[in-house]
Each structure stands twice: as structure tokens, then as C-alpha cells.
Design an enzyme around this catalytic site. Structure first.
Site, PDB file in Angstrom:
ATOM      1  N   HIS A  38       0.842  -1.203   0.000  1.00  0.00           N
ATOM      2  CA  HIS A  38       0.000   0.000   0.000  1.00  0.00           C
ATOM      3  C   HIS A  38       0.874   1.248   0.000  1.00  0.00           C
ATOM      4  CE1 HIS A  38      -4.380  -0.929   0.935  1.00  0.00           C
ATOM      5  NE2 HIS A  38      -3.823  -2.112   0.745  1.00  0.00           N
ATOM      6  N   GLU A 106      -6.064  -0.410  -6.450  1.00  0.00           N
ATOM      7  CA  GLU A 106      -7.110   0.482  -5.944  1.00  0.00           C
ATOM      8  C   GLU A 106      -6.684   1.926  -6.156  1.00  0.00           C
ATOM      9  OE1 GLU A 106      -5.390  -1.378  -3.468  1.00  0.00           O
ATOM     10  OE2 GLU A 106      -6.613  -3.180  -3.491  1.00  0.00           O
TER      11      GLU A 106
END
Length: 320
Positions: A38, A106
């Protein structure tokens, strides 16, 4: 038989803590490691997001367990040629015990350079082209490529493992699962998704390795465990495509205001507390769905208690 590994949550822990947890996982009897990639955490309460490739290098000095990214997006934030070099180096550091898990990503992590966030079908098209580039580079050949989405010019990797790095593809819906069946060396998803697993195998995945991940929350008090999940991982309960579309942690925080303690406590999605049977049921469901590997991640601060609980009361009772 199914193996059970530990899922290192980069959104929720700093790099030193991730390395420490890897050693604890090996001593507790887990068989492998996943690690998330992330740029941002899902919400600010998670409060971390170290650069995954630095952590993976450090893990090579802390554990002999196999390691896999779960998952890296090689399409927008980082060019696939750079991911190929990172994967090759990681595989050398881990002496071949490294798999590259890839997915379509994402907006939360991929929008940061100001690049347009494509619709889902374009993201999968980009992923397929990225995998082609990565595979070619991992052979050690000199690569020049001009495709619809990427350009590579005169690139060659010099630091390579003895065997090619396996590339697994994540799927959380039918289209991504079909792509995984076509181009992946394996398939990864979240939860005991028997339907997606069947689709993968029947769509061309055959007997290739498959893995799923789940979250758990060990605590000696079940209500406190539910409160911890609501505070730190309410995003787990968001429906549909929100996880792929929302661009900032604050947007996830706004959406998760609709999540209540009842969703956490009564939904059955996250095993809570210190009843071994509740944890065993959740993990057994993944095994019975047909997955070869299951990776679980602890939510909450008591990591020592969690690993001792799993070492003594959960892992010995799981089907292997």
C-alpha cells in the site's frame, strides 16, 4: 492438504514490526507469509504504510518462510519494468522462496501521481500487458516493448534467481478471476470464495496453486475485539467496488460511518475473541472451499497473545 500462513498487514504496522511478526509467525508454526503493498492505509487509524520492497528485503534476514506480495499493482504507481526488478531481487534475497502476487489495484494507492484511474476492464487490460513485460524481463533477456499502455526500451535484469519467479493473479470478481486463469501461475483472493475458485479452475487454472486471506481479531474479551475491528478495519465491511474506487483514507472513513458494531459482531466475517473453535471454523471453511493455502492476519495490538494462541490452540487443530 491446506497450509496456513500469516498475512503481514503493511497498512497497520511499521517495517520493524512486520519483520518481528514474521519471526513470530515462523516460531508459531505458520507455513508462509503474505505481505500487503500500500501507499496509503485504508483509514488513518491504521496509521502505517511502509514501502513493501524494503520490508521484503528485511524479511529475508528474519525468516526462512516463503514470502508473497498480496498483492502488488504493477500498472500505475510503479512501472512493470521496475516491479520485475524488485521481484527478481526479492527472489534472490529469499533464495527462491518468493512469489509475486499481482492485481489491478485500488485508486487509494494508484492515483497519487495524478494519473487517470481507469475503469475496471482497462485496468485488467493493463495488468495483462504488465505481466507480459514482467515475465519477459524475469527471463534475463533484453526487452524492448511498445504496447498500448507501456513502453520498455533496452531493459535487461542482471540480478536474477535461479528459477523464474511465479506470478499469481488476484481476483475478487469474475473478470479478474478469468484473467488469473489465463495468465497466472496461481490465484489469490480474500475469503472462502468457492465460486471464484471453481471458476478459476474450470477457466484454465486447473491444478495451479490457490490461496485466500482472512482477517481475525484475537482478544481475551470478544466485545473488545469487535470494538477493535470497528475502530481499525471497518473498511472490511464496505460492499461492492468501493475499495477499488475511493481515492483517500478520509473517503473510506466517511463510508465506514455506516458500519456498526453489529456488522462486526454478528456478520461472521471476522473471527473474534479467544474461542479457538471460532477461529478454527473460519479457517476450515477456507480449506473446505478448496484453497491450497490460507493466510490470516491479526487485527489488534496483542500480537504476542495472538501468536501464542495460534501456536498452542489453533494451528495444531487445523486440517493439514
Amino acid at each position: 492438504m491446506t497450509s496456513f500462513g500469516y498475512f503481514l498487514a503493511s497498512e497497520d504496522h511499521g517495517p520493524q514490526a512486520l519483520v518481528e511478526q514474521a519471526g513470530q509467525a515462523e516460531r508459531a508454526g505458520f507455513s508462509g507469509l503474505w505481505i500487503s503493498d500500500h501507499y496509503h492505509p485504508w483509514i488513518d487509524a491504521q496509521d502505517q504504510s511502509p514501502f513493501v520492497w524494503g520490508a521484503i528485503g528485511a524479511l529475508a534476514q528474519a525468516t526462512t518462510l516463503p514470502v508473497e506480495t498480496a498483492v502488488t499493482c504493477p500498472t500505475v504507481r510503479i512501472h512493470p519494468a521496475v516491479i520485475a526488478q524488485a521481484a527478481a531481487t526479492s527472489a534472490v534475497q529469499h533464495e527462491g522462496r518468493f512469489r509475486l502476487g499481482l492485481g489491478s489495484g485500488e485508486a487509494l494507492n494508484e492515483h497519487i501521481l495524478g494519473t487517470h484511474w481507469p475503469r475496471a476492464e482497462v485496468r485488467l487490460e493493463m495488468l495483462a500487458e504488465a505481466v507480459e513485460i514482467i515475465r519477459r524481463l524475469l527471463t534475463g533477456e533484453r526487452v524492448s516493448h511498445r504496447g498500448r499502455h507501456y513502453t520498455v526500451e533496452n531493459a535487461r535484469l542482471y540480478t536474477l534467481p535461479e528459477e523464474p519467479v511465479p506470478v499469481d493473479i488476484s481476483g475478487y470478481g469474475p473478470a479478474a478471476t478469468d484473467l488469473a486463469a489465463r495468465i497466472g501461475d496461481g490465484f489469490v483472493t480474500m475469503g472462502p470464495e468457492a465460486g471464484l475458485l471453481r471458476r478459476f479452475r474450470e477457466g484454465g487454472g486447473g491444478a495451479k496453486p490457490t490461496a485466500c486471506g482472512i482477517k481475525v481479531c484475537y482478544d481475551t474479551d470478544r466485545e473488545r475485539a469487535a470494538a477493535t475491528v470497528l475502530e481499525r478495519w471497518p473498511n472490511l465491511f464496505l460492499p461492492g467496488e468501493l475499495a477499488a474506487q475511493l481515492p483517500e483514507p478520509r473517503h473510506f472513513e466517511q463510508a465506514t460511518r455506516l458500519v456498526t458494531a453489529d456488522h462486526v459482531r454478528d456478520g461472521g466475517q471476522v473471527p473474534l475473541g479467544d474461542d479457538p473453535e471460532e477461529h478454527i471454523r473460519a479457517l476450515t471453511a477456507c480449506a473446505e472451499a478448496g484453497f491450497d493455502h490460507v493466510y490470516l492476519s491479526q487485527i489488534g495490538p496483542d500480537m504476542d497473545g495472538f501468536f501464542e494462541f495460534y501456536r498452542t490452540k489453533v494451528l495444531p487443530q487445523l486440517p493439514r
